[in-house]
Scaffold this motif. Structure first.
Motif, PDB file in Angstrom:
ATOM      1  N   ALA A 231       6.878   6.687  -4.659  1.00  0.00           N
ATOM      2  CA  ALA A 231       5.992   7.201  -5.924  1.00  0.00           C
ATOM      3  C   ALA A 231       6.333   8.870  -5.821  1.00  0.00           C
ATOM      4  O   ALA A 231       6.523   9.354  -6.994  1.00  0.00           O
ATOM      5  N   ALA A 232       6.414   9.486  -4.609  1.00  0.00           N
ATOM      6  CA  ALA A 232       6.582  10.923  -4.740  1.00  0.00           C
ATOM      7  C   ALA A 232       8.123  11.291  -5.069  1.00  0.00           C
ATOM      8  O   ALA A 232       8.086  12.206  -5.971  1.00  0.00           O
TER       9      ALA A 232
ATOM     10  N   GLY B  56      -4.492  14.462   0.636  1.00  0.00           N
ATOM     11  CA  GLY B  56      -3.623  14.785   1.650  1.00  0.00           C
ATOM     12  C   GLY B  56      -3.206  13.732   2.402  1.00  0.00           C
ATOM     13  O   GLY B  56      -2.427  13.904   3.373  1.00  0.00           O
ATOM     14  N   THR B  57      -3.682  12.320   2.005  1.00  0.00           N
ATOM     15  CA  THR B  57      -3.102  11.110   2.811  1.00  0.00           C
ATOM     16  C   THR B  57      -2.350  10.558   1.953  1.00  0.00           C
ATOM     17  O   THR B  57      -2.385  10.196   0.667  1.00  0.00           O
TER      18      THR B  57
ATOM     19  N   ASP C  41      -0.443   5.156   3.768  1.00  0.00           N
ATOM     20  CA  ASP C  41      -0.663   3.787   3.136  1.00  0.00           C
ATOM     21  C   ASP C  41       0.376   3.560   2.232  1.00  0.00           C
ATOM     22  O   ASP C  41       1.305   2.483   2.008  1.00  0.00           O
ATOM     23  N   ARG C  42       0.537   4.404   1.145  1.00  0.00           N
ATOM     24  CA  ARG C  42       1.135   4.306  -0.019  1.00  0.00           C
ATOM     25  C   ARG C  42       2.739   4.399   0.332  1.00  0.00           C
ATOM     26  O   ARG C  42       3.705   3.712   0.075  1.00  0.00           O
ATOM     27  N   LEU C  43       3.255   5.155   1.429  1.00  0.00           N
ATOM     28  CA  LEU C  43       4.459   5.348   1.666  1.00  0.00           C
ATOM     29  C   LEU C  43       4.926   3.900   2.459  1.00  0.00           C
ATOM     30  O   LEU C  43       6.135   3.590   2.190  1.00  0.00           O
TER      31      LEU C  43
ATOM     32  N   ILE D 270      -8.289  13.080 -11.961  1.00  0.00           N
ATOM     33  CA  ILE D 270      -8.080  11.713 -11.046  1.00  0.00           C
ATOM     34  C   ILE D 270      -8.114  12.359  -9.737  1.00  0.00           C
ATOM     35  O   ILE D 270      -7.801  13.603  -9.289  1.00  0.00           O
ATOM     36  N   TYR D 271      -8.846  11.579  -8.712  1.00  0.00           N
ATOM     37  CA  TYR D 271      -8.588  11.959  -7.467  1.00  0.00           C
ATOM     38  C   TYR D 271      -7.810  11.317  -6.534  1.00  0.00           C
ATOM     39  O   TYR D 271      -7.954  10.198  -6.059  1.00  0.00           O
ATOM     40  N   CYS D 272      -6.344  12.062  -6.404  1.00  0.00           N
ATOM     41  CA  CYS D 272      -5.569  11.773  -5.449  1.00  0.00           C
ATOM     42  C   CYS D 272      -4.481  10.612  -5.700  1.00  0.00           C
ATOM     43  O   CYS D 272      -4.838   9.311  -6.130  1.00  0.00           O
ATOM     44  N   LEU D 273      -3.455  11.247  -6.133  1.00  0.00           N
ATOM     45  CA  LEU D 273      -2.458  10.151  -6.432  1.00  0.00           C
ATOM     46  C   LEU D 273      -1.542   9.732  -5.269  1.00  0.00           C
ATOM     47  O   LEU D 273      -0.456   9.113  -5.320  1.00  0.00           O
ATOM     48  N   GLY D 274      -1.849  10.278  -4.099  1.00  0.00           N
ATOM     49  CA  GLY D 274      -0.943  10.285  -2.838  1.00  0.00           C
ATOM     50  C   GLY D 274       0.351  10.943  -3.057  1.00  0.00           C
ATOM     51  O   GLY D 274       1.292  10.687  -2.304  1.00  0.00           O
ATOM     52  N   LEU D 275       0.392  11.962  -3.884  1.00  0.00           N
ATOM     53  CA  LEU D 275       1.606  12.771  -4.137  1.00  0.00           C
ATOM     54  C   LEU D 275       1.220  14.216  -3.224  1.00  0.00           C
ATOM     55  O   LEU D 275       1.701  15.225  -3.946  1.00  0.00           O
TER      56      LEU D 275
END
Lengths: 520, 159
Positions: free
Chosen positions: A12-13, A188-189, A192-194, B123-128
Motif C-alpha cells: 500500500a505504501a 505510526g504502525t 500488520d499491513r506490511l 481518517i485516522y491512519c492508513l498505515g502509510l
C-alpha cells in the motif's frame, strides 16, 4: 533462455507513492520492445524512503533502484537496469543495504522477497515447515513450544501467548475459535499491513497451527477497513490455501480441520481492543466487555477463543520450524525474540526494522532512522501509538523492552515510533490525545466517555491561559481517574501521552519547567 | 438522489444483498458494508429489513450503523477525499494541508460541497506513516502528500 525477472512492490505504501504507475510503465516499455520480462508484484521490504523500490534479478543477486517514478522507467532501461547497471537511483544489492542488513528478520524474513500469492515461492522459503513440524508434535507439544519461546502479545499488553493458548487448549467446548487481530489502528504502525501484503500465507500458517494446538476449527482475521489492499491480498491467499488443501477439511492430509474467513472493521479504533473486536465480529457495536470472563474461556459467540495480534500469529511458524528455544535466545529480560519496530512520522529513513529486543530508542531514531526528515532537531517521539507516551531526547538511552519502557511510564504497544521535530507543540498533542479518545470511546465506561471530553475542555483552558495552575491540577486528577477507572486501554492509556507531554515539556503548557535537568 | 458510481436505492436489491449474507455468523457488519458498497450509504429503510432478517431489534441494527465511522446515512459527494489526521501525519504537517484543502473547497472537514462534488473527511491512519502525510482519494492511496497533490485532486474532482 531464462526470462529476466523484476520486482515492483504491491504494498500500500509503495502503491501510494506510485508503484502501480511504475509497474504499468515497465509493462508498456517491455511490450514496445518485445522483451520478455516477468514483472513480479512482491510485497515491500519495509524500506519506505526507497519506495517504489524496483528490484532486478541478476547473477550477483537482486539489485535495487528507488524511489522509482514512472517517468524514470525509460532512463533506467536505457542505462541497462535489467543487467543491474549503475544509475543515480541504483542502491546496489538490496540484501547489502545497511538498513536491511542490520536487522534480524524472523517474522518478516520473507517480506519483499517472495511473490506474496505464490505458494511455491512461500514453500521455497521455508513456508509450511512450521506446520509440518507442528503436525508431528501434536497439540500439547505445540502449545509448550510456543510457551517456551517466550512470545508475548505483539498488540500492546505483552501477555504471554503460550499462557493464552494453554487456557483455551484446556477448556472443553464443542467449538473454539482463533481470532487474528489485524485492527492495527495505531498511528505510526504498519507491521500488520506490511506482512498481510507481503507474506499472507505466514498468517494463515500461524493461525492453522494455533487451531491445531488448541482444538479450534474456525478462524477469523479481523482487519480494519483502512487497509483495503491488505484485505484483498489476504482473501486471495485464503482462497489459494483452501484450493491447495491447506485450509478446510483434513488440512495438509492430516486429521485436523481448520478454515478461515476475512472480516472487515468499519473505522472504529476501539475495535483493536480484543473484547470490542469480538463484539464487532458478532455483528454488534464494538463495545468493550468487562473481564472476566476471559475470551480464552468465553470469547467469540461465547466460545473459548484464542485472540492474538497478527504479528504474534505470524511469528508462530518460525517458532515451530526452528524451535521455541531458538526464538527465546533473542532479546533481553522478559522480552524475548524479535520485534518489528516501525519508524515513522518526521524521520529520514522511515520503515520497518525487525530486531531483537534491547536496542536503544536513540539508536533507532538517530542511527537507523537518520534523525528527522525535516533536518530539524528531534523534540519528542511517541512510542506505542496514540495512547503511548511522548519520550524526550533525554530518555533516548531507554532500551526497547517491555519492562524498561514501563519503568519510564511508556509503552511499546504495537512497536510504532513516531518522530516529531522541534516545531511540535506538545500541549496541542496532549489535547489531540484526549480528543482522539473522545472521538473513539465506545462509551461503555464513564472515565473514558466523559473524562476524555472534560480533558479536551480542560486542556483548552490551559492553552488559553485560564487559571492555569488550577486547571493543570484538574487535568492531572482526571488522568489519574481515567487510568485507574477505565474498563480498557483506550481510556486507561490516554493519560500516557497527556501526562508525558506535561511532564517532559511543561513549557508548552505555559508552566514553568519543573525539571531543569531534563531540559538539557 | 443517486451518486455517480452507485446504484439507485432499491428495496429489492437490498433484500438480495441481505439474503446473500444472512448465512454468515454475525452478519450485520458484512451486510452493512455490502449495502454501502452498492448504494454509497446505508439508507434508513435498510435498518428494519436487516433487523427482521437477522432477528434483531431495529435499535440494535441502528446502533451498529451509527457506532462505526465508516457507515454513512447520507449519500457522499461524487468524490471522497479522506486526509489522514493521525500523529505520524501530523508530524509531517497534515494540519496545514487539511486547512489548505478546506480553503480550496470552501468546506470544513466532514462536509460535502454544496454542488455534491466533493466530500472531505479525516481518517485516522492508513498505515502509510513512513510516507506521511497521506490520503485516500476515491479509494486510491496517496503518500507524500503536498499542496500540489491537493491542487491536482481538487482539479480532478472538478471534472
Amino acid at each position: 533462455m531464462s526470462v529476466v525477472r523484476i520486482y515492483v512492490p504491491n504494498d500500500a505504501a509503495a502503491v501510494a507513492c506510485g508503484a502501480d504507475r511504475v509497474a504499468h510503465a515497465f509493462a508498456d516499455a517491455f511490450a514496445a520492445r518485445g522483451t520478455l520480462v516477468d514483472i513480479v508484484r512482491n510485497g515491500s521490504r519495509g524500506l519506505f524512503w526507497l519506495e517504489p523500490l524496483v528490484e532486478v534479478e541478476t547473477p550477483a543477486g537482486r539489485v535495487g533502484y528507488g524511489p522509482v517514478k514512472a517517468s524514470d522507467v525509460e532512463g533506467l532501461l536505457a542505462a541497462g537496469m535489467l543487467d543491474g547497471a549503475p544509475h543515480p537511483l541504483c542502491v546496489g544489492l538490496v540484501e547489502e543495504i545497511p538498513y536491511l542488513k542490520r536487522q534480524t528478520r524472523l517474522t518478516f524474513a520473507r517480506c519483499g522477497i517472495i511473490d506474496p500469492l505464490s505458494l511455491t515461492d512461500y514453500r521455497a522459503h521455508s513456508g509450511y515447515k512450521g506446520l509440518e513440524r507442528a503436525l508431528t508434535l501434536g497439540p500439547a507439544a505445540i502449545v509448550e513450544e510456543v510457551f517456551q519461546s517466550g512470545l508475548r502479545g505483539r498488540g500492546g499488553a505483552g501477555f504471554p501467548t503460550g499462557i493464552k493458548w494453554r487456557t483455551v487448549a484446556a477448556t472443553q467446548a464443542d467449538q473454539k475459535y482463533i481470532v487474528c487481530n489485524a485492527d492495527e489502528g495505531d498511528s505510526g504502525t504498519f507491521a500488520d499491513r506490511l506482512i498481510m501484503e507481503a507474506d499472507p500465507f505466514c498468517i494463515i500458517e500461524g493461525m492453522t497451527i494455533a487451531g491445531i494446538a488448541v482444538g479450534a476449527t474456525k478462524g477469523y482475521v479481523y482487519c480494519r477497513s483502512e487497509y483495503p489492499l491488505s484485505i484483498l491480498v489476504m482473501e486471495k491467499a485464503i482462497a489459494k490455501a483452501r484450493q491447495a488443501g491447506l485450509l478446510g477439511k483434513n488440512i495438509a492430509g492430516s486429521s485436523y480441520d481448520f478454515d478461515l474467513e476475512m472480516r472487515m472493521g468499519a473505522g472504529a479504533y476501539v475495535c483493536g481492543e480484543e473484547t470490542a473486536l469480538l463484539d464487532s465480529l458478532e455483528g454488534k457495536r464494538g463495545v468493550v466487555r468487562a473481564k472476566p470472563p476471559l475470551p480464552a474461556l468465553k470469547g467469540l459467540f461465547g466460545k473459548p477463543t484464542v485472540i492474538n495480534n497478527l504479528i504474534s500469529l505470524a511469528t508462530v511458524p518460525v517458532i515451530l520450524e526452528k524451535g521455541g528455544n531458538f526464538y527465546r535466545d533473542f532479546g533481553m529480560g522478559r522480552s524475548r525474540g524479535t520485534m518489528p519496530i516501525q519508524l515513522a512520522g518526521n524521520i529520514k529513513y522511515g520503515g520497518l526494522f525487525e530486531t531483537a529486543f534491547g536496542i536503544s530508542l536513540g539508536e533507532l531514531v538517530n542511527d537507523i532512522g537518520g534523525g528527522t526528515a525535516s533536518g530539524r532537531p528531534v523534540k519528542a517521539v511517541q512510542a506505542g501509538g496514540p495512547l503511548g507516551a511522548y519520550l524526550p531526547v533525554s530518555q533516548f538511552d531507554t532500551p526497547f523492552d517491555y519492562e524498561a519502557f514501563a519503568a519510564k511510564d511508556a509503552l511499546i504497544g504495537h512497536g510504532g515510533i513516531v518522530v516529531f521535530d522541534d516545531t511540535v507543540d506538545m500541549a496541542h498533542m496532549a489535547r489531540f490525545a484526549m480528543e482522539f479518545c473522545a472521538h473513539e470511546s465506545c462509551g461503555k465506561c464513564t472515565p473514558c466517555r466523559i473524562g476524555s471530553t472534560r480533558g479536551v475542555e480542560t486542556l483548552d483552558k490551559i492553552i488559553a491561559g485560564q487559571r492555569r495552575e488550577a486547571n493543570l491540577a484538574i487535568l492531572t486528577d482526571l488522568c489519574q481517574t481515567m487510568k485507574l477507572g477505565s474498563l480498557c486501554a483506550l481510556g486507561g492509556f490516554t493519560p500516557y501521552p497527556v501526562i508525558s507531554a506535561l511532564t517532559h515539556f511543561p513549557e508548552d503548557f505555559g508552566a514553568a519547567p519543573k525539571l531543569p535537568a531534563a531540559a538539557e | 438522489m443517486p451518486t455517480a458510481g452507485y446504484e439507485p436505492w432499491s428495496a429489492e436489491r437490498a433484500s438480495q444483498i441481505i439474503a446473500s449474507h444472512q448465512h454468515m455468523a454475525g452478519a450485520t457488519m458484512p451486510i452493512l458494508h455490502a449495502i454501502q458498497e452498492a448504494f454509497g450509504f446505508v439508507p434508513d429503510p435498510v435498518v428494519p429489513m436487516i433487523a427482521e432478517t437477522l432477528n434483531l431489534s431495529r435499535a440494535e441494527v441502528y446502533g451498529v450503523v451509527t457506532f462505526y465511522h465508516d457507515f454513512r446515512r447520507e449519500p457522499p459527494g461524487r468524490h471522497v477525499i479522506k486526509l489522514c489526521a493521525a500523529e505520524a501525519c501530523q508530524a509531517m504537517g497534515c494540519q496545514g494541508l487539511a486547512d489548505y484543502a478546506e480553503e480550496k473547497l470552501g468546506i470544513q472537514m466532514g462536509e460535502t460541497t454544496p454542488d455534491g462534488r466533493v466530500t472531505l473527511e479525516p481518517i485516522y491512519c492508513l498505515g502509510l506513516c513512513a510516507c506521511a502525510p497521506s490520503a485516500l482519494i476515491d479509494g486510491r492511496l496517496v503518500g507524500r502528500l503536498d499542496r500540489d497533490t491537493i491542487d491536482e485532486l481538487v482539479a480532478e474532482a472538478g471534472r
